[in-house]
Design a protein around this motif. Structure first.
Motif, mmCIF file in Angstrom:
data_model
loop_
_atom_site.group_PDB
_atom_site.id
_atom_site.type_symbol
_atom_site.label_atom_id
_atom_site.label_comp_id
_atom_site.label_asym_id
_atom_site.label_seq_id
_atom_site.Cartn_x
_atom_site.Cartn_y
_atom_site.Cartn_z
ATOM 1 N N TRP A 11 -11.850 105.937 119.575
ATOM 2 C CA TRP A 11 -12.488 104.626 119.443
ATOM 3 C C TRP A 11 -11.452 103.509 119.316
ATOM 4 O O TRP A 11 -11.652 102.421 119.851
ATOM 5 C CB TRP A 11 -13.423 104.611 118.255
ATOM 6 N N THR A 12 -10.359 103.792 118.625
ATOM 7 C CA THR A 12 -9.288 102.799 118.506
ATOM 8 C C THR A 12 -8.714 102.499 119.886
ATOM 9 O O THR A 12 -8.508 101.335 120.247
ATOM 10 C CB THR A 12 -8.180 103.291 117.561
ATOM 11 N N ASP A 17 -8.263 99.071 124.651
ATOM 12 C CA ASP A 17 -8.431 98.908 126.101
ATOM 13 C C ASP A 17 -9.376 97.751 126.415
ATOM 14 O O ASP A 17 -9.123 96.966 127.338
ATOM 15 C CB ASP A 17 -8.964 100.197 126.742
ATOM 16 N N LEU A 18 -10.461 97.656 125.658
ATOM 17 C CA LEU A 18 -11.411 96.554 125.878
ATOM 18 C C LEU A 18 -10.756 95.202 125.607
ATOM 19 O O LEU A 18 -10.930 94.256 126.377
ATOM 20 C CB LEU A 18 -12.645 96.719 124.985
ATOM 21 N N VAL A 19 -10.005 95.104 124.518
ATOM 22 C CA VAL A 19 -9.305 93.857 124.204
ATOM 23 C C VAL A 19 -8.359 93.495 125.342
ATOM 24 O O VAL A 19 -8.345 92.360 125.821
ATOM 25 C CB VAL A 19 -8.535 93.970 122.869
ATOM 26 N N SER A 20 -7.599 94.472 125.797
ATOM 27 C CA SER A 20 -6.644 94.231 126.881
ATOM 28 C C SER A 20 -7.354 93.795 128.166
ATOM 29 O O SER A 20 -6.935 92.831 128.821
ATOM 30 C CB SER A 20 -5.838 95.503 127.131
ATOM 31 N N ASN A 21 -8.439 94.477 128.510
ATOM 32 C CA ASN A 21 -9.176 94.147 129.731
ATOM 33 C C ASN A 21 -9.794 92.752 129.653
ATOM 34 O O ASN A 21 -9.754 91.993 130.630
ATOM 35 C CB ASN A 21 -10.267 95.179 130.005
ATOM 36 N N ARG A 38 -20.003 91.020 130.102
ATOM 37 C CA ARG A 38 -19.454 92.376 130.220
ATOM 38 C C ARG A 38 -18.680 92.744 128.965
ATOM 39 O O ARG A 38 -18.871 93.822 128.387
ATOM 40 C CB ARG A 38 -18.564 92.505 131.453
ATOM 41 N N CYS A 39 -17.811 91.841 128.520
ATOM 42 C CA CYS A 39 -17.020 92.115 127.319
ATOM 43 C C CYS A 39 -17.921 92.269 126.101
ATOM 44 O O CYS A 39 -17.752 93.194 125.303
ATOM 45 C CB CYS A 39 -15.995 91.014 127.089
ATOM 46 N N SER A 40 -18.889 91.394 125.965
ATOM 47 C CA SER A 40 -19.825 91.455 124.851
ATOM 48 C C SER A 40 -20.568 92.784 124.859
ATOM 49 O O SER A 40 -20.682 93.462 123.826
ATOM 50 C CB SER A 40 -20.815 90.288 124.960
ATOM 51 N N SER A 41 -21.053 93.169 126.005
ATOM 52 C CA SER A 41 -21.794 94.422 126.144
ATOM 53 C C SER A 41 -20.910 95.634 125.836
ATOM 54 O O SER A 41 -21.327 96.559 125.125
ATOM 55 C CB SER A 41 -22.361 94.527 127.554
ATOM 56 N N ASP A 42 -19.681 95.634 126.342
ATOM 57 C CA ASP A 42 -18.778 96.763 126.123
ATOM 58 C C ASP A 42 -18.418 96.923 124.646
ATOM 59 O O ASP A 42 -18.394 98.037 124.117
ATOM 60 C CB ASP A 42 -17.512 96.609 126.958
ATOM 61 N N PHE A 43 -18.138 95.813 123.975
ATOM 62 C CA PHE A 43 -17.832 95.888 122.546
ATOM 63 C C PHE A 43 -19.056 96.332 121.750
ATOM 64 O O PHE A 43 -18.940 97.123 120.810
ATOM 65 C CB PHE A 43 -17.317 94.548 122.004
#
Length: 93
Positions: A11-12, A17-21, A38-43
């Motif tokens: 999870w870390t 990866d999400l932050v970087s993307n 997309r970012c909101s949904s992924d987080f």
């Protein structure tokens, strides 16, 4: 024998990866509504995974980081009530 990564480690890495993307998306193009969604949904998906198990002190820092990241994107999309709800739920856990 090599141990598979723990849930916390996976999870870390997923959060990182999400932050970087999302940062890369913002740098490469105008961070439009689709990118924010997309970012909101992924987080939010990652947060649901973390909150799908009983709260544990070892996971608290990561959970709060993901809550923060999710709230940043909810707020950017004027979804204030949802951000407030996430913060309330996180503090109650």
């Amino acid at each position: 024998m090599i141990q598979p990564p723990s849930l916390l480690d996976r999870w870390t890495q997923e959060n990182n990866d999400l932050v970087s993307n999302c940062k890369q998306d913002a740098l490469n193009r105008d961070h439009n509504l689709f990118g924010q969604r997309r970012c909101s949904s992924d987080f939010h998906k990652l947060l649901r995974k973390i909150q799908g198990i009983p709260p544990h002190l070892d996971h608290a820092q990561l959970e709060l980081s993901v809550v923060y990241n999710t709230c940043v994107f909810f707020t950017a999309r004027s979804r204030f009530e949802e951000a407030e709800l996430l913060l309330t739920q996180a503090t109650q856990r």
